[in-house]
Write an enzyme that holds these catalytic residues in place. Structure first.
Site, PDB file in Angstrom:
ATOM      1  N   GLU A 225      31.312-106.877 -29.821  1.00 25.67           N
ATOM      2  CA  GLU A 225      32.762-106.780 -29.626  1.00 25.67           C
ATOM      3  C   GLU A 225      33.281-105.347 -29.538  1.00 25.67           C
ATOM      4  O   GLU A 225      34.099-104.916 -30.359  1.00 25.67           O
ATOM      5  CB  GLU A 225      33.500-107.520 -30.749  1.00 25.67           C
TER       6      GLU A 225
ATOM      7  N   GLU B 222      29.076-116.121 -31.046  1.00 27.60           N
ATOM      8  CA  GLU B 222      29.930-116.378 -32.208  1.00 27.60           C
ATOM      9  C   GLU B 222      30.966-117.411 -31.826  1.00 27.60           C
ATOM     10  O   GLU B 222      31.650-117.270 -30.803  1.00 27.60           O
ATOM     11  CB  GLU B 222      30.707-115.127 -32.648  1.00 27.60           C
TER      12      GLU B 222
HETATM   13  C1  FCB Z   1      34.470-111.490 -35.029  1.00 26.17           C
HETATM   14  C2  FCB Z   1      33.483-110.522 -35.654  1.00 26.17           C
HETATM   15  C3  FCB Z   1      32.735-111.072 -36.840  1.00 26.17           C
HETATM   16  C4  FCB Z   1      33.635-111.930 -37.718  1.00 26.17           C
HETATM   17  C5  FCB Z   1      34.374-112.955 -36.903  1.00 26.17           C
HETATM   18  C6  FCB Z   1      35.237-113.885 -37.705  1.00 26.17           C
HETATM   19  O1  FCB Z   1      35.450-110.798 -34.339  1.00 26.17           O
HETATM   20  O2  FCB Z   1      32.516-110.133 -34.696  1.00 26.17           O
HETATM   21  O3  FCB Z   1      32.179-110.006 -37.543  1.00 26.17           O
HETATM   22  O4  FCB Z   1      34.471-111.143 -38.454  1.00 26.17           O
HETATM   23  O5  FCB Z   1      35.152-112.309 -35.939  1.00 26.17           O
END
Ligand code: FCB
Length: 449
Positions: free
Chosen positions: A170, A352
């Site tokens: 990110e 994620e």
């Molecule tokens: C993302 C991050 C991760 C975590 C999630 C909830 O943006 O990459 O580390 O904090 O959100």
């Protein structure tokens, strides 16, 4: 309650996984020669983190990794995405490596392989060595080379066993919040600093890809981008302009130069002063996949209170929200997957997806996190719809294996499939853990048919 079979047949080689990151779970902040990161420093600044929490102990994964791999085995995942802590293996970010830190990841990787779980290694999940920040960090063009040297060290050390590498997690999130909007380390709020950081992180990505290709046979490389539709929060035309602006920074500033070779049109002019001839050629290096993190769409407002002029407004009142207050909209996930596939033409791994919930242990010792199950069920269903519509999605990783240090929210927000009782460090699989195990199992049964 467990899941029924997924709504579409997954190919046999679809990768099911879970994700974590170093600062959020490892703890052992002052052990075995680890140097400080910008998050160690930021957490100590008053008012930055809820309850004054820090990652000093976190989930104590540094000492409990074997137990955590046992949990992953029970879950039945194919893969585990973790990040290496740069300051653990290079305490000042450059120069001498720290053998004790390197040895920790040897133990972790070997134990994963022994458990038949493929390690997916992310080089950077936000914990920049503090010593490099003191030299300007990402606002210093030299940081790209420091990062490439770190990538080469990692590739040489683990490349015989680890083939999957992500350069950055990110980049839009840590640059926007860390250098402009506030809320993340290193806590700078300056538009020019943001622009410099964006360009140098892009250069670092390209340089690291080259060094990993050179040091790892059969490397499979990518970067992990958080893509979220940016919608105006209201009917005011200024909200629309703010949404378009945020979209360029959030969704375009990294994948576009890395994969298409140019900055989004809205950023072309502001990025120009930081570029040297051939930079875009060095940034756009061939990669093997697109790592996607996705949670929800943004509802954007014009906001004069920060140098970018954008803010985060409320979702429409009929949209459900998670414990974080994030909108729950699986349709946006489906649209994002289809859009990413069309724009970048790479295999997509969802690295994620997940949700925070107000979890608690009941009198029987059970954590019934039904809202998380509902979220995961709806989002995986949306992913299968995207696959049916032609999106080349090859894997899905839940954030996160464990409850952990959720950045500015400290330990107040729980994202895990496993509950962590922080005072005792006891791990308690939640109902969603069993749900996810069943989803993986049923997709394997379908693939075997
Ligand atoms: C993302 C991050 C991760 C975590 C999630 C909830 O943006 O990459 O580390 O904090 O959100």
């Amino acid at each position: 309650m467990v899941a029924g079979p997924p709504p579409a047949k997954s190919p046999a080689d679809f990768v099911w996984g879970v994700s974590t990151s170093s600062y959020q779970i490892e703890g052992a902040a002052n052990e075995d020669g680890r140097g400080p990161s910008i998050w160690d420093v930021y957490c100590r600044q008053s008012g930055r983190i809820a309850n004054g929490d820090t990652g000093d102990v976190a989930c104590d994964h540094y000492h409990r990794y074997a137990e955590d791999i046992g949990l992953m085995r029970n879950l039945g995942v194919d893969a585990y995405r973790f990040s290496v802590s740069w300051p653990r293996i290079m305490p000042t970010g450059r120069g001498a490596a720290n053998e004790a830190g390197l040895a920790f990841y040897d133990r972790l990787i070997d134990a994963l392989i022994a458990a038949d779980i493929e390690p997916w290694l992310c080089l950077y999940h936000w914990d920049l060595p503090q010593a490099l920040h003191e030299r300007g960090g990402w606002t210093n063009r030299d940081c790209a080379q420091w990062f490439a040297d770190y990538a080469a060290l990692v590739g040489r050390r683990y490349g015989d066993r680890v083939k999957r590498y992500a350069t950055f997690n990110e980049p839009s999130v840590f640059t926007l919040f860390g250098y402009c909007l506030g809320g993340s380390a290193p806590g700078i709020s300056d538009h020019a600093m943001l622009l410099r950081a964006i360009h140098h992180v892009n250069l670092a990505h390209g340089a690291a890809v080259d060094r990993l290709r050179a040091s790892v046979t059969d490397a499979s490389l990518g970067a992990i981008h958080n893509c979220q539709p940016c919608r105006p929060a209201g009917g005011d035309p200024r909200d629309l302009l703010a949404a378009q602006k945020l979209d360029a920074y959030w969704n375009g500033a990294f994948p576009d130069p890395q994969l298409l070779g140019s900055y989004p049109p809205l950023l072309a002019e502001v990025m120009a002063p930081y570029q040297q001839p051939d930079d875009l050629t060095h940034i756009r290096r061939p990669v093997d996949w697109f790592g996607l993190n996705h949670y929800s769409p943004h509802y954007v407002t014009a906001d004069a209170g920060n140098p970018l002029g954008v803010g985060f407004g409320p979702a429409p009142s009929n949209v459900p929200r998670s414990a974080m207050g994030w909108p729950v909209e699986p349709d946006a996930f489906r649209e994002t997957l289809i859009g990413i596939h069309r724009r970048y033409r790479l295999p997509v791994y969802v690295l994620e997806n997940g949700t925070a919930n107000h979890d608690a242990i009941d009198a029987a010792g059970v954590v019934s996190d039904e809202p998380r199950i509902a979220y995961l069920r709806a989002y995986t269903a949306a992913m299968f719809e995207a696959i049916k519509a032609g999106a080349d999605v090859r894997g899905y990783f839940v954030w996160s294996l464990l409850d952990n240090f959720e950045w500015g929210s400290g330990y107040s927000q729980r994202f895990g499939l496993v509950y962590v009782d922080y005072p005792t460090q006891r791990r308690i699989p939640k109902a969603s853990f069993r749900w996810y195990a069943r989803l993986i199992e049923s997709s394997l049964e379908l693939a075997a048919d």
